[in-house]
Motif scaffolding. Structure first.
Motif, PDB file in Angstrom:
ATOM      1  N   GLU A 186       0.837  -1.211   0.000  1.00 56.69           N
ATOM      2  CA  GLU A 186       0.000   0.000   0.000  1.00 56.69           C
ATOM      3  C   GLU A 186       0.867   1.254   0.000  1.00 56.69           C
ATOM      4  N   LEU A 187       1.941   1.239   0.801  1.00 55.89           N
ATOM      5  CA  LEU A 187       2.844   2.384   0.860  1.00 55.89           C
ATOM      6  C   LEU A 187       3.531   2.601  -0.485  1.00 55.89           C
ATOM      7  N   ALA A 188       3.919   1.502  -1.147  1.00 57.80           N
ATOM      8  CA  ALA A 188       4.585   1.606  -2.450  1.00 57.80           C
ATOM      9  C   ALA A 188       3.657   2.247  -3.485  1.00 57.80           C
ATOM     10  N   PHE A 189       2.381   1.841  -3.515  1.00 59.48           N
ATOM     11  CA  PHE A 189       1.423   2.436  -4.463  1.00 59.48           C
ATOM     12  C   PHE A 189       1.156   3.895  -4.124  1.00 59.48           C
ATOM     13  N   ALA A 190       1.070   4.207  -2.838  1.00 53.33           N
ATOM     14  CA  ALA A 190       0.811   5.588  -2.433  1.00 53.33           C
ATOM     15  C   ALA A 190       1.959   6.504  -2.849  1.00 53.33           C
ATOM     16  N   MET A 191       3.198   6.046  -2.655  1.00 61.19           N
ATOM     17  CA  MET A 191       4.350   6.863  -3.031  1.00 61.19           C
ATOM     18  C   MET A 191       4.425   7.040  -4.542  1.00 61.19           C
ATOM     19  N   THR A 192       4.204   5.966  -5.280  1.00 61.79           N
ATOM     20  CA  THR A 192       4.274   6.049  -6.742  1.00 61.79           C
ATOM     21  C   THR A 192       3.178   6.967  -7.289  1.00 61.79           C
ATOM     22  N   GLY A 193       1.960   6.811  -6.780  1.00 62.98           N
ATOM     23  CA  GLY A 193       0.858   7.673  -7.220  1.00 62.98           C
ATOM     24  C   GLY A 193       1.095   9.122  -6.858  1.00 62.98           C
ATOM     25  N   GLY A 194       1.637   9.363  -5.656  1.00 62.37           N
ATOM     26  CA  GLY A 194       1.921  10.731  -5.230  1.00 62.37           C
ATOM     27  C   GLY A 194       2.963  11.399  -6.118  1.00 62.37           C
ATOM     28  N   PHE A 195       4.003  10.673  -6.467  1.00 60.23           N
ATOM     29  CA  PHE A 195       5.042  11.222  -7.356  1.00 60.23           C
ATOM     30  C   PHE A 195       4.470  11.514  -8.744  1.00 60.23           C
ATOM     31  N   ILE A 196       3.594  10.639  -9.242  1.00 58.16           N
ATOM     32  CA  ILE A 196       3.006  10.863 -10.576  1.00 58.16           C
ATOM     33  C   ILE A 196       2.166  12.136 -10.584  1.00 58.16           C
ATOM     34  N   VAL A 197       1.352  12.329  -9.556  1.00 50.09           N
ATOM     35  CA  VAL A 197       0.531  13.543  -9.475  1.00 50.09           C
ATOM     36  C   VAL A 197       1.410  14.782  -9.408  1.00 50.09           C
ATOM     37  N   PHE A 198       2.445  14.732  -8.583  1.00 51.17           N
ATOM     38  CA  PHE A 198       3.341  15.883  -8.433  1.00 51.17           C
ATOM     39  C   PHE A 198       4.063  16.208  -9.737  1.00 51.17           C
ATOM     40  N   LEU A 199       4.630  15.189 -10.389  1.00 55.54           N
ATOM     41  CA  LEU A 199       5.389  15.433 -11.627  1.00 55.54           C
ATOM     42  C   LEU A 199       4.475  15.865 -12.774  1.00 55.54           C
ATOM     43  N   THR A 200       3.235  15.348 -12.795  1.00 58.16           N
ATOM     44  CA  THR A 200       2.283  15.795 -13.822  1.00 58.16           C
ATOM     45  C   THR A 200       1.962  17.273 -13.645  1.00 58.16           C
ATOM     46  N   ALA A 201       1.692  17.681 -12.417  1.00 57.77           N
ATOM     47  CA  ALA A 201       1.392  19.088 -12.139  1.00 57.77           C
ATOM     48  C   ALA A 201       2.585  19.972 -12.484  1.00 57.77           C
TER      49      ALA A 201
END
Length: 254
Positions: free
Chosen positions: A225-240
């Motif tokens: 769960e932590l791995a998916f949360a970190m990966t998703g968080g980085f994707i949102v940040f880099l997209t923005a």
């Protein structure tokens, strides 16, 4: 307005670009992977024995596949978008009535396509050395695509800030490759001494490799769960961040 034609045009151009030069984009990772399995898996692995209850050869397969996805999704976007800037094609994109998110999606999906294709090639090579079965297809596929997306976005940002061809090789050589090797591709974090285990946990690639390893062979050093949360968080940040850079024209309009 329907922007599917603009998106598909950029995406098809990207796919044709790396498939046209397949001896440079698809063949090298196949050869490198075969050497990894021969040297680290066969010659050294036979002396190491089991890691978390599986053979060392099976243990390193997920890490090597994902390392290929990371490097090729990144390098595809950084080289392609910087070439667009260098050859002055970027002006055609900027004056066209195409939203920034469509431009970003076209390049990022091109990077994902190359990362996934190289990952499939590397997975095929690994089957020549092991008989690994995928235990959790959904988790493995999700990590596979999310990791390619994240590093395609990172490659896009690198290309925006790059002023020369030397600049597009600095991050892969001095940041990406060391983090990949220190991300647990060839070892379990549990094998490290105490302080090094804590340092390794600050490496985001560690979480992606372990999540993918869990998807394939059911073994992980971190919580999924932590791995998916970190990966998703980085994707949102880099997209923005990518959309902000395109909107401001930083590294593009000057």
């Amino acid at each position: 307005m329907n922007y599917s034609v603009a998106f598909s045009t950029i995406l098809i151009k990207e796919i044709r670009r790396f498939t046209r030069i397949w001896p440079q984009t698809l063949l090298p990772p196949a050869i490198t992977t075969a050497l990894y399995f021969l040297i680290f898996g066969k010659l050294i692995g036979d002396r190491i024995g089991l890691v978390h209850g599986v053979s060392y050869m099976d243990y390193i397969v997920p890490g090597i596949i994902l390392m290929s996805v990371i490097s090729h999704s990144y390098s595809n976007v950084v080289s392609s978008f910087y070439s667009t800037k260098f050859q002055r094609h970027i002006e055609e994109l900027l004056v066209a009535p195409v939203p920034n998110y469509v431009i970003l999606a076209g390049y990022v999906c091109g990077g994902i396509a190359r990362g996934v294709l190289v990952g499939v090639v590397v997975a095929g090579i690994s089957m020549m050395f092991t008989h690994t079965t995928i235990l959790h297809w959904d988790i493995a596929a999700a990590v596979f695509v999310l990791t390619a997306t994240l590093f395609a976005l990172a490659g896009f940002i690198n290309a925006v800030f790059a002023d020369s061809f030397d600049d597009i090789s600095i991050i892969p050589n001095f940041v990406l490759t060391p983090l990949s090797y220190l991300g647990g591709v060839f070892y379990s974090v549990a094998m490290l001494p105490g302080i090094w285990q804590k340092i390794a946990q600050a490496n985001p690639i560690l979480y992606m490799i372990n999540a993918f390893r869990y998807g394939m062979i059911g073994v992980s050093d971190v919580e999924i769960e932590l791995a998916f949360a970190m990966t998703g968080g980085f994707i949102v940040f880099l997209t923005a961040l990518s959309l902000l850079l395109l909107h401001k024209g930083i590294g593009i309009k000057n």
